[in-house]
Design an enzyme around this catalytic site. Structure first.
Site, PDB file in Angstrom:
ATOM      1  CG  LEU A 114      51.796  45.867  41.962  1.00 22.26           C
ATOM      2  CD1 LEU A 114      52.291  44.436  41.761  1.00 22.26           C
ATOM      3  CD2 LEU A 114      51.865  46.647  40.655  1.00 22.26           C
ATOM      4  CG  ASP A 115      45.032  48.468  41.080  1.00 22.63           C
ATOM      5  OD1 ASP A 115      45.340  49.377  41.868  1.00 22.63           O
ATOM      6  OD2 ASP A 115      44.719  48.661  39.889  1.00 22.63           O
ATOM      7  CE  LYS A 116      41.078  41.212  47.237  1.00 21.23           C
ATOM      8  NZ  LYS A 116      39.710  41.199  47.796  1.00 21.23           N
ATOM      9  NE  ARG A 120      41.753  47.847  37.022  1.00 22.48           N
ATOM     10  CZ  ARG A 120      41.240  47.753  38.237  1.00 22.48           C
ATOM     11  NH1 ARG A 120      41.986  48.024  39.310  1.00 22.48           N
ATOM     12  NH2 ARG A 120      39.975  47.393  38.395  1.00 22.48           N
TER      13      ARG A 120
END
Length: 326
Positions: free
Chosen positions: A141-143, A242
């Site tokens: 998962l993205d930060k 996104r």
């Protein structure tokens, strides 16, 4: 990734066997599904020629070479006593709720404070397929994206989960607060994705020469200039949700990379919403549900995590604003 080549000479008793069946019998801790994937990916040769057909019939005298990814030692990172929000754990895997602001694994000179550092302190048995910096990490998962994530404790489980991700049999659902209100309540975004030539940290939608990416969405709630949207991934590309939401003109609120931060602040008509956005300090995106088959028990497992407090605060402010505009 480094690999180890294993060479086999086909004897008379193995003549007429399928390639995948033969490899199943001579390898340990590797499933037929994973072997079939390796074959299709070109990791197997027969008589020095790549064979991508699991059903290939072997003959006496054939030479088969299998290249298996190596497990690597996990001795270069320091364990750190960081609290983990565990949803499930057994001897094979861990499912947890990752907080926003935490990197999944070391990157770009960051060697501490990551999920991997926390995992190494929590347990000593993590799969080594991901390498020294990514033990146990099957997906990311993205930060600044929170939510449900599965970690493999053994190489067998890592391989099996990787196959499920590759074959899109794992269900991943996210929720996001987006700018604007989509014209359709439900829809599918089917747009290829590639690395941006101008900024390699970003991805962008392209018409050709990209990787296929498909995201299904459903508007759960609509407010004044914002929406709460559920997103289901059919594929899993870097920043897919996104960049896809930016592509259709509804970037994730608070997303500084894909245009959702300043637009959201500009559209925030009242102080409670603006304050909630400022406090958010990230994209309003949360991996809410993860569903997969347990690689060992074969039970279908479903895990969910509620929206974190920063996103709930934003949704509450938007609901209050929406009622005021009725």
């Amino acid at each position: 990734m480094e690999t180890t080549a294993q060479v086999y000479h086909i004897q008379t008793e193995h003549s007429e066997k399928r390639l995948d069946q033969f490899l199943m019998g001579v390898t340990e801790g590797v499933s037929r599904t994973y072997l079939q994937k390796l074959i299709r990916d070109g990791a197997v040769t027969v008589n020095d020629k790549v064979s991508k057909q699991p059903s290939w019939t072997l003959r006496s005298g054939d030479q088969v070479c299998l290249s298996l990814p190596d497990s690597r030692p996990l001795d270069t990172l320091q364990p750190e006593d960081i609290s983990l929000d565990l949803l499930y754990e057994d001897s094979h895997l861990i499912v947890l709720n990752k907080p926003a602001g935490m990197l999944v694994h070391p990157a770009s000179g960051v060697n501490s404070g990551t999920l991997v550092n926390a995992l190494l302190a929590h347990c000593s048995d993590l799969s080594g397929i991901g390498g020294v910096e990514r033990p146990g990490i099957v997906h990311r998962l993205d930060k600044d994206t929170s939510g449900v994530l599965v970690v493999a404790k053994t190489d067998v489980v890592h391989r099996e989960l990787s196959v499920q991700f590759e074959e899109h049999t794992i269900t991943r659902q996210y929720v996001a607060v987006v700018c604007g209100i989509p014209a359709e309540v439900t829809g599918t975004i089917d747009a290829q994705i590639a690395r941006s030539r101008r900024d390699r940290r970003r991805t962008t939608t392209v018409k050709n020469n990209g990787r296929r990416a498909v995201t299904h969405y459903q508007v759960l709630e609509s407010y004044h200039k914002f929406s709460l949207v559920q997103l289901t991934l059919e594929t899993g590309r870097l920043h897919q949700i996104r960049v896809h939401l930016q592509h259709i003109g509804h970037p994730v609120a608070g997303d500084a990379i894909y245009g959702g931060d300043q637009r959201a602040l500009n559209d925030a008509d009242v102080l409670p919403v603006k304050h909630a956005l400022i406090h958010l300090k990230r994209q309003a995106l949360h991996a809410r549900t993860l569903q997969f088959e347990h690689p060992i028990t074969h039970e279908r497992l479903i895990f969910s995590a509620p929206k974190p407090a920063d996103m709930e605060r934003l949704v509450d402010a938007l609901r209050t604003l929406s009622r005021a505009h009725l």
